[in-house]
Design an enzyme around this catalytic site. Structure first.
Site, mmCIF file in Angstrom:
data_model
loop_
_atom_site.group_PDB
_atom_site.id
_atom_site.type_symbol
_atom_site.label_atom_id
_atom_site.label_comp_id
_atom_site.label_asym_id
_atom_site.label_seq_id
_atom_site.Cartn_x
_atom_site.Cartn_y
_atom_site.Cartn_z
ATOM 1 N N LYS A 134 0.959 -1.311 -0.044
ATOM 2 C CA LYS A 134 0.010 -0.019 0.191
ATOM 3 C C LYS A 134 1.006 1.217 -0.110
ATOM 4 O O LYS A 134 1.923 1.201 0.474
ATOM 5 C CB LYS A 134 -0.641 -0.126 1.143
ATOM 6 N N SER A 218 -9.317 1.639 3.019
ATOM 7 C CA SER A 218 -8.451 2.531 2.039
ATOM 8 C C SER A 218 -7.279 1.564 1.499
ATOM 9 O O SER A 218 -6.582 2.109 0.690
ATOM 10 C CB SER A 218 -7.788 3.308 3.088
ATOM 11 N N SER A 242 -9.938 -0.766 7.042
ATOM 12 C CA SER A 242 -9.186 -0.778 5.787
ATOM 13 C C SER A 242 -8.166 -1.800 4.985
ATOM 14 O O SER A 242 -7.824 -1.989 4.311
ATOM 15 C CB SER A 242 -8.234 0.516 5.877
#
Length: 575
Positions: A134, A218, A242
């Site tokens: 990420k 996210s 997330s």
């Protein structure tokens, strides 16, 4: 030439162009289908762009990949090239990249092959395993924007720090030492505080199973990439769902560990310094065995020696597998949190899991915990201690506007008022601790209702009220954020498919609130406008989260999760 285009738009377009141009020309799709023309790009669709060998490599699970690269059956280089190719196809179909560094990955893979050629030994337990990240992780020679245009060409929004493209996050160092090959960083919503992945650089990241729906957030880029098998395993973060949301929306396993288990040191973040509810790092993957492999490997590096917030708790093999002599477990189920009703497919999936467990002789009781609405209030207070100052400062660097999705979550109601003072923060921390104690004692009290005489082993409940969010429709996070406040470990696992012919809209539905009404309305619109997508369903486990996920997946959804699985999750109080 005079132009009316704002600087932030020009910068964003230039960055997107650079991302897309980092893909080798030979891997470009000559004629990209529209989302409407080709909604589902998983399985056979993405395979048509790959060779048979690439398909074989990229659809192997991480333990198999490591076994073959560590014994010379596959080279680390051919594995890296295959995943770089498939990841590039995945990005063109879903917008899941923020950064690529394929040349560095190939160089690292060749070095691993040279090491094996000379020693006939692996360089570590993750020898030659591609790992995606990420875009919160700092990687040498690679930019970190976290979706902010104002962070382009800087170190977390600051210039001239001497750390630009030099500094590396602690977990990145650990993964390199374990033999992993790092090759890309994936998309996030700017601020990280949304269940959809969207920013002014890459636009919207789509769900590969249905490109009219969200991939989650996210850690949405990770979910989309791994969902298309462009990565065998990747790392996301979770402060409100997330990891769990994108893992579930994309039919994956996703581990949200309790705080202090996996190193977060040296990562970019939002609201850094807000310690009431900590963001945690965790892996997403197509199998629970992959999660076990990656966590076991990381803990073998004694990460507590380099991150002061990591607890000195090594991998415990006896906790990883449930004892074979204890066949019957106790579960609880929460079907409705009292605020927003789950959509029909989510309700059906919970019942599938309950019936599957009961059919195996496990007892399932109803879960009637302390108020989840109160928990949501406490965590929202923690998220807004600074009254949005951190995110506003990041947006002001370029003048870019926040995505509309943030109006439904983090930024709604934000003003220029002063941040909360120490007294208010302390009051919220006390209230949080009291809620944690109340929830713990409720959990302990279930011993009176189980046949084992012990508290329930696992809690089954929705982690989101819907199958997959439509763009700008993720309005309610109450199902997932409770366990961030409690700091319990959670693990998603695949179960079943949504079926629009079975999961019919309830036209007699009587909403409890306006957000409940809007959430149900979004489902009716989804049935009209789109085919079924993914959803996820959580569960709660006191001990052995990964071992329980393996057993739970086998019982509730079958082994070997593939592209046709819907997800659930497990939560544990133990670290």
């Amino acid at each position: 030439m005079v132009t009316d285009t704002p600087d932030w738009q020009r910068l964003g377009k230039a960055k997107l162009k650079a991302i897309n141009q980092s893909i080798p020309e030979a891997w470009l799709i000559s004629s990209l289908p529209s989302n409407e023309d080709q909604r589902d790009v998983t399985g056979d669709y993405i395979r048509k762009y790959l060779s048979k060998d690439e398909i074989k490599i990229t659809e192997a699970l991480a333990p198999t990949i490591v076994e073959k690269t560590s014994t010379g059956q596959w080279t680390a280089e051919e594995v890296a090239r295959a995943f770089c190719h498939r990841a590039s196809i995945a990005h063109q179909l879903t917008n899941c990249f923020h950064e690529t560094f394929f040349d560095a990955a190939i160089k690292d893979a060749k070095a691993l092959d040279d090491f094996y050629s000379k020693t006939k030994k692996s360089a570590g337990p993750l020898h030659g395993l591609p790992v995606s990240l990420k875009d919160q992780f700092h990687v040498k020679d690679v930019e970190t924007t976290m979706g902010y245009i104002g962070w382009i060409g800087t170190f977390q929004g600051k210039k001239g720090t001497g750390q630009e493209k030099v500094f590396e996050s602690e977990l990145v160092k650990e993964l390199r030492d374990l033999g992993a090959v790092l090759y890309c960083k994936t998309s996030v919503p700017h601020t990280l505080m949304a269940g959809e992945t969207v920013n002014n650089i890459i636009g919207y990241t789509w769900n590969p199973k249905n490109r009219n729906l969200s991939c989650g957030g996210s850690s949405g880029g990770e979910g989309a990439l791994i969902g298309l098998r462009g990565s065998p395993v990747g790392f996301g973060t979770d402060i409100g769902g997330s990891i769990r949301i994108p893992a579930a929306f994309n039919g994956l396993y996703g581990l949200r560990p309790s705080s202090g288990r996996i190193p977060y040191e040296g990562m970019a973040n939002s609201m850094d310094g807000q310690n009431s509810v900590l963001s945690v790092v965790g892996p997403l993957a197509p199998s629970v065995n992959t999660l076990q492999l990656i966590v076991r490997a990381l803990l073998s590096r004694d990460p507590w020696l380099h991150d002061p917030l990591v607890h000195e708790i090594p991998w415990r093999e006896d906790q990883a597998t449930l004892p074979t002599d204890r066949r019957k477990l106790s579960f609880a189920v929460l079907r409705h949190d009292g605020v927003v009703a789950p959509h029909p497919p989510v309700r059906r999936a919970v019942e599938i899991a309950v019936k599957a467990l009961e059919a195996k002789g496990h007892r399932v009781i109803d879960w009637k915990p302390p108020s989840h609405k109160h928990a949501a209030s406490l965590i929202n207070k923690a998220w807004t201690y600074d009254n949005g100052a951190d995110s506003r400062a990041a947006f002001e660097l370029s003048g870019e506007p926040p995505a509309p999705q943030l109006g439904n979550t983090y930024s709604e109601g934000m003003t220029q008022d002063s941040p909360k003072d120490a007294i208010h923060i302390a009051e919220n921390n006390v209230a949080k601790r009291e809620f944690q104690k109340e929830y713990m004692e409720y959990w302990n009290s279930t011993a009176e209702a189980t046949e084992t005489g012990k508290p329930v082993d696992a809690l089954i409940m929705p982690v989101a009220p819907f199958a997959a969010a439509r763009p700008n429709s993720y309005r309610y996070y109450g199902y997932s954020i409770v366990f961030n406040l409690l700091d319990y470990t959670a693990c998603t696992f695949p179960v079943t498919l949504v079926d629009k012919n079975v999961d019919l809209a309830d036209h007699a539905f009587n909403p409890l609130s306006e957000v409940d009404k809007k959430t149900q309305a979004s489902y009716r619109a989804m049935l009209i406008r789109a085919p079924p997508g993914w959803y996820r369903r959580p569960g709660n486990l006191r001990r052995r989260a990964l071992g329980a996920a393996a057993r739970g997946a086998k019982i509730a959804g079958g082994e070997g999760a593939g592209d046709d699985r819907v997800c659930g999750w497990l939560v544990t109080k133990d670290r």
